[in-house]
Design a protein around this motif. Sequence first.
Motif, PDB file in Angstrom:
ATOM      1  N   TRP D  14      49.904 119.816  60.186  1.00  0.00           N
ATOM      2  CA  TRP D  14      49.707 119.626  61.616  1.00  0.00           C
ATOM      3  C   TRP D  14      50.524 120.660  62.396  1.00  0.00           C
ATOM      4  O   TRP D  14      50.021 121.303  63.324  1.00  0.00           O
ATOM      5  N   GLY D  17      49.299 124.248  61.873  1.00  0.00           N
ATOM      6  CA  GLY D  17      48.045 124.535  62.543  1.00  0.00           C
ATOM      7  C   GLY D  17      48.163 124.612  64.058  1.00  0.00           C
ATOM      8  O   GLY D  17      47.176 124.821  64.755  1.00  0.00           O
ATOM      9  N   SER D  18      49.364 124.458  64.567  1.00  0.00           N
ATOM     10  CA  SER D  18      49.543 124.380  66.014  1.00  0.00           C
ATOM     11  C   SER D  18      49.689 125.765  66.638  1.00  0.00           C
ATOM     12  O   SER D  18      50.653 126.497  66.384  1.00  0.00           O
ATOM     13  N   ALA D  19      48.726 126.109  67.485  1.00  0.00           N
ATOM     14  CA  ALA D  19      48.793 127.383  68.206  1.00  0.00           C
ATOM     15  C   ALA D  19      50.002 127.399  69.132  1.00  0.00           C
ATOM     16  O   ALA D  19      50.589 128.445  69.399  1.00  0.00           O
ATOM     17  N   TYR D  20      50.371 126.214  69.608  1.00  0.00           N
ATOM     18  CA  TYR D  20      51.505 126.131  70.525  1.00  0.00           C
ATOM     19  C   TYR D  20      52.814 126.484  69.810  1.00  0.00           C
ATOM     20  O   TYR D  20      53.644 127.212  70.339  1.00  0.00           O
ATOM     21  N   TYR D  21      52.992 125.945  68.608  1.00  0.00           N
ATOM     22  CA  TYR D  21      54.196 126.256  67.832  1.00  0.00           C
ATOM     23  C   TYR D  21      54.283 127.764  67.589  1.00  0.00           C
ATOM     24  O   TYR D  21      55.340 128.371  67.729  1.00  0.00           O
ATOM     25  N   ARG D  23      52.915 130.179  69.317  1.00  0.00           N
ATOM     26  CA  ARG D  23      53.184 130.860  70.584  1.00  0.00           C
ATOM     27  C   ARG D  23      54.660 130.751  70.972  1.00  0.00           C
ATOM     28  O   ARG D  23      55.248 131.674  71.545  1.00  0.00           O
ATOM     29  N   MET D  24      55.245 129.593  70.692  1.00  0.00           N
ATOM     30  CA  MET D  24      56.630 129.355  71.075  1.00  0.00           C
ATOM     31  C   MET D  24      57.608 129.904  70.036  1.00  0.00           C
ATOM     32  O   MET D  24      58.818 129.894  70.247  1.00  0.00           O
ATOM     33  N   GLY D  56      63.177 125.044  79.953  1.00  0.00           N
ATOM     34  CA  GLY D  56      62.019 124.411  79.346  1.00  0.00           C
ATOM     35  C   GLY D  56      61.887 124.637  77.852  1.00  0.00           C
ATOM     36  O   GLY D  56      61.080 123.973  77.189  1.00  0.00           O
ATOM     37  N   VAL D  57      62.688 125.536  77.284  1.00  0.00           N
ATOM     38  CA  VAL D  57      62.526 125.871  75.866  1.00  0.00           C
ATOM     39  C   VAL D  57      63.010 124.741  74.962  1.00  0.00           C
ATOM     40  O   VAL D  57      62.311 124.311  74.038  1.00  0.00           O
ATOM     41  N   PRO D  59      63.490 121.459  75.590  1.00  0.00           N
ATOM     42  CA  PRO D  59      62.625 120.276  75.599  1.00  0.00           C
ATOM     43  C   PRO D  59      61.373 120.469  74.746  1.00  0.00           C
ATOM     44  O   PRO D  59      60.937 119.538  74.066  1.00  0.00           O
ATOM     45  N   ALA D  60      60.801 121.663  74.770  1.00  0.00           N
ATOM     46  CA  ALA D  60      59.601 121.930  73.973  1.00  0.00           C
ATOM     47  C   ALA D  60      59.945 121.891  72.477  1.00  0.00           C
ATOM     48  O   ALA D  60      59.226 121.288  71.674  1.00  0.00           O
ATOM     49  N   ASP D  63      60.645 118.253  71.523  1.00  0.00           N
ATOM     50  CA  ASP D  63      59.407 117.484  71.383  1.00  0.00           C
ATOM     51  C   ASP D  63      58.728 117.803  70.057  1.00  0.00           C
ATOM     52  O   ASP D  63      58.216 116.915  69.376  1.00  0.00           O
ATOM     53  N   ALA D  64      58.752 119.079  69.684  1.00  0.00           N
ATOM     54  CA  ALA D  64      58.146 119.477  68.407  1.00  0.00           C
ATOM     55  C   ALA D  64      58.889 118.828  67.238  1.00  0.00           C
ATOM     56  O   ALA D  64      58.270 118.307  66.300  1.00  0.00           O
TER      57      ALA D  64
END
Lengths: 142, 142, 142, 142
Positions: D14, D17-21, D23-24, D56-57, D59-60, D63-64
């Motif tokens: 999971w 496969g995360s584009a968000y991970y 990107r970050m 904001g970094v 918290p992101a 959350d991950a």
Amino acid sequence: MPRADGRLEFARAWAAGSAYYRRMGIAVQGLEEGQSRLRLLAEEHHLNSDGILHGGVLPALADAAMGTAARTVHGAAAQLLTSESNIRYLRPAAGGEILALGRVVKAGRTLIVTEAEMSDAEGALLAKAGATFVVRAVGDDA
Amino acid sequence: MPRADGRLEFARAWAAGSAYYRRMGIAVQGLEEGQSRLRLLAEEHHLNSDGILHGGVLPALADAAMGTAARTVHGAAAQLLTSESNIRYLRPAAGGEILALGRVVKAGRTLIVTEAEMSDAEGALLAKAGATFVVRAVGDDA
Amino acid sequence: MPRADGRLEFARAWAAGSAYYRRMGIAVQGLEEGQSRLRLLAEEHHLNSDGILHGGVLPALADAAMGTAARTVHGAAAQLLTSESNIRYLRPAAGGEILALGRVVKAGRTLIVTEAEMSDAEGALLAKAGATFVVRAVGDDA
Amino acid sequence: MPRADGRLEFARAWAAGSAYYRRMGIAVQGLEEGQSRLRLLAEEHHLNSDGILHGGVLPALADAAMGTAARTVHGAAAQLLTSESNIRYLRPAAGGEILALGRVVKAGRTLIVTEAEMSDAEGALLAKAGATFVVRAVGDDA
């Protein structure tokens, strides 16, 4: 800065002198530098209409535990005001003895960050809380 | 789902029957669907050793205001448990009348999100709080 | 203290110069004293594997909105550091335009308390956030 | 309920496969039941205009870390949505490697409560976070 003993003694006296703690049934059981152990005996008047501990009791106990732990940092040299706090409830409680362990996570010049864990007499974790206190110098306590 | 009147009446009776509210000096002044207005008269026993309202008083009042507002949503049909809450203090308070306005922000099937504002008798905002309540069905109240 | 225009201009330039805002797709749409309006275009890379906006996106947007609102208070005269923040999610989002309104609730000498609301293009409220910023003087910007 | 291996594998896939991970710049370094270890390499685009890690970094990242830890509980059998989270910053960070340890505090049927600690490469604690996730059954993953 005062000796640790002086600061612990201040935190202990501060708690013992609190009409609010007495009213809430909160007593300090132990104190170390940056740590506190408080006890609340949950009675009839702490409970909701449905027999569950009222949602406001553990935040009050947590604030007391965290504030007492934070007061061991500066002792009488600073006034502490709660800036913000939060709590997450892990299981409902229904009376009896509740213990709170407060702990200083980071003591800065202007802010003190703390945490607390509340558990019941069997050691089951009831809630976890955190808080930030603002430090206001009130002169040297020497 | 019960009529709004039935749900408001339930929330009112629930608060009136609370030994904790009485002990804390909390009274419901007004109720609408999704909203509550509570009052606490801050007395000697709500104050810290330094004359400032104890950090635990406003979280307790906030929980009461938010819980009462949330109880207007389902009435007797659901038991509500506080899941988590937070509070930010905006200015210190030192006794007298404190008002709390509770409000439902989002009422879901399993979670109800709420907010509360606490102010003093002059209308100065003392603190802002938020909370999530978990909804547990307890049978139809029809 | 600088004129409001100078402070708004500082907050705007600060946001425009942020590599992080650009990377995240965040742009400032409007600024007033104590208020900000930001926009994020949620693209593929903001989404989780299940097509829902990643839990970290809205906290980042909220921090940006609240920090930008807070920067209108002191302008270049102070460095602001986030001390703590929280967020409650009200409904899942799945891409598209997201708007954030940031607002200063209380501007103190050492702490600034703020709030933010995030909504989608149809105006549905997605999340509510709050934060405390610590003010560090960095010399007069006169 | 699936075997632990299946659930860990799901959580790992999971995240991968995360584009968000991606990107970050977030990668999973380790996973156990109820625990995660994530790594973010803070680059230029994670920094504010003043060279400090953007608010904001973390918290992101938190959350991950918490979401990944929570996903080891139910694996593919449930969709998890962040319900609320908070974070307290303990010291500013200015780039380089950041580690996040996520941990499940309480796994209930409808809610999972988690915590995360973020530290820099020298092991200095940067921030502490907590979150509640809502569990939505999505059928058996057998």
